[in-house]
Write an enzyme that holds these catalytic residues in place. Structure first.
Site, PDB file in Angstrom:
ATOM      1  N   ASN A 156       0.881  -1.172  -0.107  1.00  0.00           N
ATOM      2  CA  ASN A 156      -0.151  -0.030  -0.029  1.00  0.00           C
ATOM      3  C   ASN A 156       0.877   1.303  -0.095  1.00  0.00           C
ATOM      4  O   ASN A 156       1.419   1.717   1.087  1.00  0.00           O
ATOM      5  CB  ASN A 156      -0.802   0.034   1.276  1.00  0.00           C
ATOM      6  CG  ASN A 156      -1.814   1.014   1.226  1.00  0.00           C
ATOM      7  OD1 ASN A 156      -1.968   1.914   0.268  1.00  0.00           O
ATOM      8  ND2 ASN A 156      -2.408   1.265   2.470  1.00  0.00           N
ATOM      9  N   TRP A 157       1.107   1.663  -1.189  1.00  0.00           N
ATOM     10  CA  TRP A 157       1.893   3.013  -1.473  1.00  0.00           C
ATOM     11  C   TRP A 157       1.415   4.326  -1.130  1.00  0.00           C
ATOM     12  O   TRP A 157       2.056   5.230  -0.758  1.00  0.00           O
ATOM     13  CB  TRP A 157       2.523   3.047  -2.660  1.00  0.00           C
ATOM     14  CG  TRP A 157       3.290   1.938  -3.432  1.00  0.00           C
ATOM     15  CD1 TRP A 157       4.059   1.199  -2.448  1.00  0.00           C
ATOM     16  CD2 TRP A 157       3.789   1.620  -4.474  1.00  0.00           C
ATOM     17  NE1 TRP A 157       4.817   0.494  -3.135  1.00  0.00           N
ATOM     18  CE2 TRP A 157       4.708   0.747  -4.367  1.00  0.00           C
ATOM     19  CE3 TRP A 157       3.525   2.266  -5.629  1.00  0.00           C
ATOM     20  CZ2 TRP A 157       5.549   0.307  -5.669  1.00  0.00           C
ATOM     21  CZ3 TRP A 157       4.136   1.790  -7.059  1.00  0.00           C
ATOM     22  CH2 TRP A 157       5.186   0.799  -6.803  1.00  0.00           C
ATOM     23  N   LYS A 158      -0.061   4.321  -0.627  1.00  0.00           N
ATOM     24  CA  LYS A 158      -0.675   5.408  -0.511  1.00  0.00           C
ATOM     25  C   LYS A 158      -0.445   6.681  -1.393  1.00  0.00           C
ATOM     26  O   LYS A 158      -0.548   6.331  -2.520  1.00  0.00           O
ATOM     27  CB  LYS A 158      -0.199   5.747   1.056  1.00  0.00           C
ATOM     28  CG  LYS A 158      -0.555   4.835   2.045  1.00  0.00           C
ATOM     29  CD  LYS A 158      -0.350   5.014   3.467  1.00  0.00           C
ATOM     30  CE  LYS A 158      -0.345   3.665   4.393  1.00  0.00           C
ATOM     31  NZ  LYS A 158      -0.328   3.729   5.644  1.00  0.00           N
ATOM     32  N   HIS A 195      -9.884   1.495   5.011  1.00  0.00           N
ATOM     33  CA  HIS A 195      -8.812   1.721   5.547  1.00  0.00           C
ATOM     34  C   HIS A 195      -8.861   2.807   6.425  1.00  0.00           C
ATOM     35  O   HIS A 195      -9.642   3.955   6.540  1.00  0.00           O
ATOM     36  CB  HIS A 195      -7.534   2.466   4.466  1.00  0.00           C
ATOM     37  CG  HIS A 195      -6.113   2.317   5.116  1.00  0.00           C
ATOM     38  ND1 HIS A 195      -5.597   3.287   5.966  1.00  0.00           N
ATOM     39  CD2 HIS A 195      -5.024   1.341   4.910  1.00  0.00           C
ATOM     40  CE1 HIS A 195      -4.639   2.738   6.130  1.00  0.00           C
ATOM     41  NE2 HIS A 195      -4.176   1.474   5.744  1.00  0.00           N
ATOM     42  N   GLU A 250      -7.104   5.218   7.553  1.00  0.00           N
ATOM     43  CA  GLU A 250      -6.859   6.420   7.175  1.00  0.00           C
ATOM     44  C   GLU A 250      -8.007   7.171   6.439  1.00  0.00           C
ATOM     45  O   GLU A 250      -8.273   8.490   6.483  1.00  0.00           O
ATOM     46  CB  GLU A 250      -5.600   6.739   6.253  1.00  0.00           C
ATOM     47  CG  GLU A 250      -4.355   6.400   7.090  1.00  0.00           C
ATOM     48  CD  GLU A 250      -3.050   5.894   6.277  1.00  0.00           C
ATOM     49  OE1 GLU A 250      -2.340   5.852   6.960  1.00  0.00           O
ATOM     50  OE2 GLU A 250      -3.020   5.906   4.979  1.00  0.00           O
ATOM     51  N   GLU A 254      -5.868  -4.342  10.586  1.00  0.00           N
ATOM     52  CA  GLU A 254      -4.595  -3.363  10.733  1.00  0.00           C
ATOM     53  C   GLU A 254      -5.096  -2.384  12.135  1.00  0.00           C
ATOM     54  O   GLU A 254      -5.880  -1.591  12.135  1.00  0.00           O
ATOM     55  CB  GLU A 254      -4.598  -2.257   9.733  1.00  0.00           C
ATOM     56  CG  GLU A 254      -4.072  -2.841   8.378  1.00  0.00           C
ATOM     57  CD  GLU A 254      -3.475  -1.734   7.315  1.00  0.00           C
ATOM     58  OE1 GLU A 254      -2.399  -1.394   7.365  1.00  0.00           O
ATOM     59  OE2 GLU A 254      -4.582  -1.277   6.523  1.00  0.00           O
ATOM     60  N   GLY A 300       2.057   2.882  10.731  1.00  0.00           N
ATOM     61  CA  GLY A 300       3.005   3.767  10.620  1.00  0.00           C
ATOM     62  C   GLY A 300       3.933   4.102  11.611  1.00  0.00           C
ATOM     63  O   GLY A 300       4.778   4.931  11.877  1.00  0.00           O
ATOM     64  N   SER A 335       2.896  -1.950  10.233  1.00  0.00           N
ATOM     65  CA  SER A 335       4.218  -1.878  10.192  1.00  0.00           C
ATOM     66  C   SER A 335       4.860  -3.243  10.324  1.00  0.00           C
ATOM     67  O   SER A 335       5.865  -3.703  10.711  1.00  0.00           O
ATOM     68  CB  SER A 335       4.650  -1.349  11.882  1.00  0.00           C
ATOM     69  OG  SER A 335       4.398  -0.120  12.176  1.00  0.00           O
ATOM     70  N   GLY A 375       3.045  -1.187   4.218  1.00  0.00           N
ATOM     71  CA  GLY A 375       3.351   0.125   3.919  1.00  0.00           C
ATOM     72  C   GLY A 375       4.643   0.532   3.677  1.00  0.00           C
ATOM     73  O   GLY A 375       4.994   0.432   2.397  1.00  0.00           O
TER      74      GLY A 375
END
Length: 268
Positions: free
Chosen positions: A13-15, A99, A101, A171, A177, A217, A238
């Site tokens: 997941n590169w965001k 997600h 976020e 998650e 992160g 992580s 990530g």
């Protein structure tokens, strides 16, 4: 009774990281090194504006291209949103939905997550549903068929046939992160609760066919312990997946035949 196997799944997941040139270089480094999806499935989630180019760049590779979000309507006056029909048209395979976020920064909730899941399925996309719910409140029900609320809500209206095209990713919010992943035991307990919920909503047989990923992580250092857990079938990665060397290392860890999640189970 025929047998089926839960194939491990590694998703980057590169965001909103990486530019076009960086993506091209990354794919040049990994395309020919990714194993067949009969061994381990791989996916990369990136910004919408790069997805079509990524589909073309991976047409001779087993890598799936994953959207990071989708709207619940196929078309219409929704400025700035992305149509599930358009994602399917450009060749995206999977889509991340719900997600943490998206919930935190864009006010997504259980209702919109379910709408997006149904829109993705309607258009032939495979949802990867993110769950960040606190599992500790279910601890006393470990053997009593709990119903993890975010899972049950996201799957409202999803049929037995459709659930086979869905992946669940757990998650914990505190791990995303942070550099600190859940322990393999914590991740397994959460995945077990999710699988129990699937068994309650559908059946134990169906529950054994749905892949459950862990995210938060994840690194090559902790992936092996996580993937050795019986209810964890892959990882959603990530920061570590921004590095092609680490991404390939994670894939190689997941494809090891000793991983307990890679077993045969009765199919309906």
């Amino acid at each position: 009774m025929t047998k089926t196997r839960r194939i491990p799944f590694v998703v980057a997941n590169w965001k909103i990281n990486k530019l076009q040139s960086e993506i091209a270089e990354f794919l040049d480094n990994v395309n020919s090194k990714v194993p067949s999806q009969t061994v381990v499935e791989t996916g990369i989630a990136a910004q919408d504006l790069f997805l079509a180019d990524m589909v073309r760049a991976t047409q001779d590779s087993p890598i799936h291209i994953v959207a990071e979000n989708v709207h619940w309507e196929d078309a219409g006056a929704y400025t700035g949103e992305t149509s599930p029909r358009a994602l399917k048209d450009i060749g995206a395979t999977y889509v991340l939905i719900g997600h943490f976020e998206r919930r935190k920064f864009f006010n997504e909730n259980d209702s919109t997550v379910n709408l997006k899941v149904m829109a993705a399925l309607r258009n032939g996309l495979r949802p990867i549903i993110d769950v960040d719910e606190d599992m500790s409140k279910y601890a006393q029900f470990m053997d009593a068929e709990p119903s993890v609320a975010q899972v049950a809500s996201a799957l409202a209206g999803v049929s037995v046939d459709q659930i086979r095209n869905i992946t669940i990713a757990y998650e914990p919010t505190w791990a995303i992160g942070s550099g600190e992943a859940a322990t393999s035991e914590q991740a397994q307990k959460a995945a077990h609760l999710i699988r129990q919920t699937l068994a309650k909503l559908y059946s134990p047989v169906i529950a054994e066919q749905v892949r459950i990923l862990y995210g938060g992580s994840v690194t090559p250092d902790n992936a092996s312990a996580l993937l050795q857990q019986p209810d964890i079938d892959g990882v959603l990665v990530g920061t570590a997946a921004l590095d092609p060397v680490k991404f390939l290392e994670l894939i190689n860890i997941a494809k090891q035949p000793s991983m307990p999640g890679q077993f045969d189970t009765d199919e309906v």
